[in-house]
Design a protein around this motif. Structure first.
Motif, PDB file in Angstrom:
ATOM      1  N   ASN A 108       0.829  -1.209   0.000  1.00 56.84           N
ATOM      2  CA  ASN A 108       0.000   0.000   0.000  1.00 56.84           C
ATOM      3  C   ASN A 108       0.863   1.260   0.000  1.00 56.84           C
ATOM      4  OD1 ASN A 108      -2.348  -1.499   0.038  1.00 56.84           O
ATOM      5  ND2 ASN A 108      -2.541  -1.442   2.262  1.00 56.84           N
ATOM      6  N   ASP A 109       1.962   1.209   0.742  1.00 55.60           N
ATOM      7  CA  ASP A 109       2.864   2.360   0.793  1.00 55.60           C
ATOM      8  C   ASP A 109       3.448   2.659  -0.586  1.00 55.60           C
ATOM      9  OD1 ASP A 109       2.383   2.618   3.473  1.00 55.60           O
ATOM     10  OD2 ASP A 109       4.249   1.651   4.118  1.00 55.60           O
ATOM     11  N   GLN A 110       3.727   1.594  -1.354  1.00 52.43           N
ATOM     12  CA  GLN A 110       4.318   1.794  -2.677  1.00 52.43           C
ATOM     13  C   GLN A 110       3.360   2.507  -3.610  1.00 52.43           C
ATOM     14  OE1 GLN A 110       7.658   1.054  -2.901  1.00 52.43           O
ATOM     15  NE2 GLN A 110       7.145   0.670  -0.747  1.00 52.43           N
ATOM     16  N   THR A 111       2.077   2.229  -3.484  1.00 53.20           N
ATOM     17  CA  THR A 111       1.096   2.866  -4.361  1.00 53.20           C
ATOM     18  C   THR A 111       0.896   4.333  -4.016  1.00 53.20           C
ATOM     19  OG1 THR A 111      -0.749   2.225  -2.929  1.00 53.20           O
ATOM     20  CG2 THR A 111      -0.106   0.674  -4.655  1.00 53.20           C
ATOM     21  N   LEU A 112       1.265   4.690  -2.772  1.00 58.74           N
ATOM     22  CA  LEU A 112       1.076   6.080  -2.334  1.00 58.74           C
ATOM     23  C   LEU A 112       2.339   6.922  -2.473  1.00 58.74           C
ATOM     24  CD1 LEU A 112      -0.999   5.379   0.915  1.00 58.74           C
ATOM     25  CD2 LEU A 112      -1.861   6.124  -1.309  1.00 58.74           C
ATOM     26  N   ARG A 113       3.394   6.296  -2.929  1.00 57.13           N
ATOM     27  CA  ARG A 113       4.660   7.025  -3.020  1.00 57.13           C
ATOM     28  C   ARG A 113       4.572   8.128  -4.076  1.00 57.13           C
ATOM     29  NH1 ARG A 113       9.798   3.190  -3.357  1.00 57.13           N
ATOM     30  NH2 ARG A 113      10.732   5.267  -3.251  1.00 57.13           N
ATOM     31  N   THR A 114       5.207   9.236  -3.805  1.00 59.01           N
ATOM     32  CA  THR A 114       5.292  10.331  -4.788  1.00 59.01           C
ATOM     33  C   THR A 114       6.458  10.089  -5.718  1.00 59.01           C
ATOM     34  OG1 THR A 114       6.739  11.630  -3.352  1.00 59.01           O
ATOM     35  CG2 THR A 114       4.380  11.909  -3.060  1.00 59.01           C
TER      36      THR A 114
END
Length: 780
Positions: free
Chosen positions: A415-421
């Motif tokens: 999930n963190d990877q999908t939210l990365r800028t």
């Protein structure tokens, strides 16, 4: 001291069974003798010692029971084809290139969490393809798995042939997967580095036993490589991870790989802390279910990845040996067995596959030309990336190490990877704090234990009967405080809690201090409840049953009840060994009820059940409950009938050796002057009568009788030039023969589905009549 005690209960309106306390088999006392010489309960978790000894006995027993079981024609052809591939490859024949060692680069085996998603998916598909391939009955996966039993099993365990045998077996499995179709031509067996679990605070929460990898780890397994389920010849695949044994530890691996000679990691001269087969056993028990039984363990796909890691560790040891000037393809111990059958682990004994011998298993060709291992995942404080989303870098024992993530942590990472800028955040240092554990329906101390009910190869609860067992549990020495304190004259005293035995001298005097060894991840601390696992191990049948009792750790001493199952004695008596262990690997001592009293005395833990009347066992759990609870006298207040509890276990946390240990007799390789007496025709032997006729034979042990006087054999064996050509058929066996090696005779065996041909001095395909193969079994 082991003693025999007949234990009978009174007749009730419910069906019960006569249960006798008896001695454990003498061969098992020999195993405990060997273990006693190697270790103590203070230095090695007692459950590991107990399991080690009983496992070896079961291997030997399995050899007697299943050694003559003939594999189907299709299975024999499959095993012959796969093992011949390996034989040709290590001997560099013309067929090598098209069979195994293709001209391309060596195969690379990786840690399973280091595979790419496509590589992992391809491996899963290959395993499932083998499971659904019915060209060999029942399918090619199970046909190969089934070979891990019978007479080959004891040649593969209990000694130094363990390494080479499983190396060949693993390569056969890998070749079999590749043969499932062109798309699988590059598949390799990934290894499972279980140190990544042992470093976790809660190893059972690993992502490895979820639908991302091996499938679920509790109860009937599914998901991952297993798909929607995994039905086997031994019933549905069952696991109970974390209820027994430890994963491999860093300390164990270091102890093995720092050694330089084979005799230091296997055989009679190895120390237990560096014995790799001993350490490997713990992982089988940690997974549990079919994986915990020799005959069924390859039915679980994680078996192959576990053994791939054991092969990886052995190769690391061999490389260290080579760096220290050891010739690793010839370095083989003079005493290659610990408790196993020495004649099956001799260097020139049959390996168990094709025409290979034990020493062929040490060939450099395997890893020099066919396959190699990629290093395990590592990280540092400066580079805290383990190279896989399934791993994280943590500080462990003052060093950075890779550790398995939980499924919740993996999902969070994704999930963190999908939210990365588009601006990457700075790399974070390794953490010393684990993520919260994955939510589960049951916690580790409340999970139901699921048995597979497999008995002699068939899974059915109706084959089992139940007896009640009492657990007597004293407060563990490490339990610090319950947190409830006495108050004197209006002031609380926090020196001892109200249940602490140390606060009462007349109680504490009976509690000896002891510090038995525990599993590394045993961290119960001040938890108020715990589990004691009770297990029955068949001694004249192939089956294991396990359950646990809940105990109160707060009070000085408490009692709990559990129900354990053994084989139904309806057709023949059942012999079983009952054992109890706490969740830290510390064993509890068996005590048996003295007839017509409420007194319990130390006993072996071995029991015999018969179908004689009056019967005193519960045909099912319900009947067993009614054996000890009287609802008829007063339904509003059932009465507890302790007279029907014949065996109990006292968990006292002591370190004195309580298993019966007896030194095994020294086996004479060729007992000169010995003769075999045969009963006269139509008559049986009777003590003091009918001495029979003298036959010019020699009993070499292990069920092998050679039709030649021992004195003659001894003289022939002394001629070292002649010795290497001497072979003798065992007159009472189709698949056993004796072979001379360095002046001594060793009993050899043919692979399953083959017989010994004395005219050609070798094993050839053929079916033997093993209708008398049960001779020598422990009888009720």
């Amino acid at each position: 001291m082991i003693w025999y005690l007949s234990l009978m209960i009174g007749l009730s309106s419910y069906v019960q069974a006569i249960v006798d306390q008896t001695d454990i088999p003498e061969e098992l006392t020999w195993n405990f003798y060997v273990a006693h010489k190697k270790t103590s309960m203070s230095s090695t978790p007692a459950n590991a010692i107990q399991s080690w000894c009983t496992n070896v006995y079961k291997w030997q027993y399995d050899n007697i029971v299943h050694g003559g079981r003939n594999a189907s024609t299709g299975t024999r052809q499959l095993v012959h084809y796969l093992s011949d591939q390996v034989f040709q490859s290590i001997n560099h024949t013309d067929r090598v290139k098209r069979q195994v060692a293709a001209s391309g680069p060596k195969r690379k085996r990786k840690e399973i969490r280091m595979l790419t998603e496509s590589e992992l998916d391809l491996y899963f598909k290959a395993v499932r393809a083998a499971k659904t391939n019915t060209t060999t009955s029942p399918n090619v996966y199970e046909a190969l798995a089934e070979f891990h039993t019978g007479i080959t099993s004891i040649s593969a365990h209990g000694g130094c042939n363990f390494f080479g045998w499983h190396r060949v077996y693993l390569l056969m499995y890998e070749n079999m997967l590749r043969a499932q179709g062109p798309e699988f031509a590059e598949v390799t067996v990934p290894y499972w580095d279980s140190r990544l679990e042992s470093r976790m605070d809660q190893p059972t929460s690993t992502v490895l036993f979820t639908d991302r990898f091996f499938g679920t780890g509790s109860g009937e397994a599914s998901g991952g490589v297993l798909g929607s389920g995994w039905q086997t010849s031994a019933g549905p695949l069952i696991r109970n991870i974390g209820t027994d044994g430890p994963p491999m530890t860093d300390e164990a691996i270091v102890n093995v790989t720092r050694m330089t000679r084979m005799r230091e990691i296997c055989g009679a001269d190895s120390a237990i802390e560096s014995d790799l087969e001993f350490h490997h056993n713990g992982v089988h028990r940690w997974v549990d279910g079919q994986m915990a039984m020799l005959q069924t363990s390859p039915l679980d796909p994680c078996f192959w990845s576990h053994h791939s890691f054991i092969d990886f560790v052995w190769e690391a040891f061999r490389l260290n040996s080579q760096r220290n000037g050891v010739s690793i393809d010839t370095d083989y111990p003079e005493n290659p067995t610990t408790m196993g059958a020495a004649e099956l682990h001799a260097p020139d004994a049959a390996l168990g596959f094709a025409e290979m011998t034990v020493i062929d298993g040490l060939s450099n060709t395997f890893t020099a030309e066919i396959y190699e291992y990629e290093p395990p995942p590592i990280c540092t404080v400066q580079k805290p990336d383990c190279g896989s989303k399934y791993l994280k870098c943590v500080i462990f024992r003052n060093n950075a190490h890779c550790v398995s993530r939980t499924l919740a942590e993996v999902i969070q990472w994704e999930n963190d990877q999908t939210l990365r800028t588009t601006v990457a955040p700075p790399t974070l240092p390794p953490t010393g704090c684990p993520y919260p554990p994955t939510p589960d329906l049951h916690n580790d101390r409340d999970k139901p234990y699921q048995n597979h009910y497999c008995l002699n190869g068939k899974s059915d609860i109706r084959q089992w009967v139940y007896i009640p067992v009492k657990v007597i549990y004293r407060r563990p020495p490490e339990y610090k405080s319950y947190g409830s304190y006495p108050i004197y004259n209006g002031r609380s005293s926090k020196t001892n809690d109200i249940y602490a035995p140390s606060a009462y001298s007349h109680v504490n005097q009976y509690f000896k201090s002891g510090k038995p060894a525990k599993y590394e991840k045993c961290a119960e601390g001040d938890q108020r409840i715990s589990s004691v696992y009770i297990k029955s191990i068949g001694l004249n049948y192939d089956g294991i049953y396990k359950e646990y009792a809940i105990v109160d750790r707060r009070v000085a001493i408490t009692v709990s009840t559990a129900y354990i199952a053994v084989k139904n004695p309806a057709t023949e008596s059942s012999l079983a060994l009952l054992q109890a262990t706490d969740s830290c690997g510390r064993v509890c001592r068996p005590v048996c009820k003295v007839p017509n009293s409420n007194i319990y005395r130390p006993c072996s833990g071995a029991v015999r059940l018969t179908s004689a009347f009056p019967r005193h066992y519960g045909n099912d759990f319900g009947n067993a409950v009614m054996d000890i609870w009287d609802f008829k006298s007063d339904a509003t207040c059932p009465q507890f009938n302790s007279e029907n509890i014949l065996i109990a276990f006292y968990c006292d946390f002591q370190t004195d050796w309580f298993w019966s240990s007896k030194q095994p007799p020294v086996k004479q390789d060729v007992p000169a002057g010995h003769v075999i007496r045969k009963p006269e025709k139509g008559r049986r032997f009777n003590k003091g009568r009918n001495k029979g006729t003298v036959a010019p034979g020699c009993d070499l042990g292990y069920g092998c009788v050679v039709n030649k006087p021992c004195a003659v054999l001894s003289e022939e064996g002394k001629d070292t030039g002649l010795c290497s050509t001497l072979q003798y058929q065992c007159t009472n066996s189709c698949h056993l023969y004796a072979k001379c090696w360095y002046g001594k005779l060793y009993v050899q065996h043919c692979n399953r589905g083959m017989r010994y041909d004395p005219s050609h001095l070798k094993c050839v395909p053929g079916v033997c009549d093993y209708s008398q193969s049960s001779k020598g079994l422990p009888h009720a």
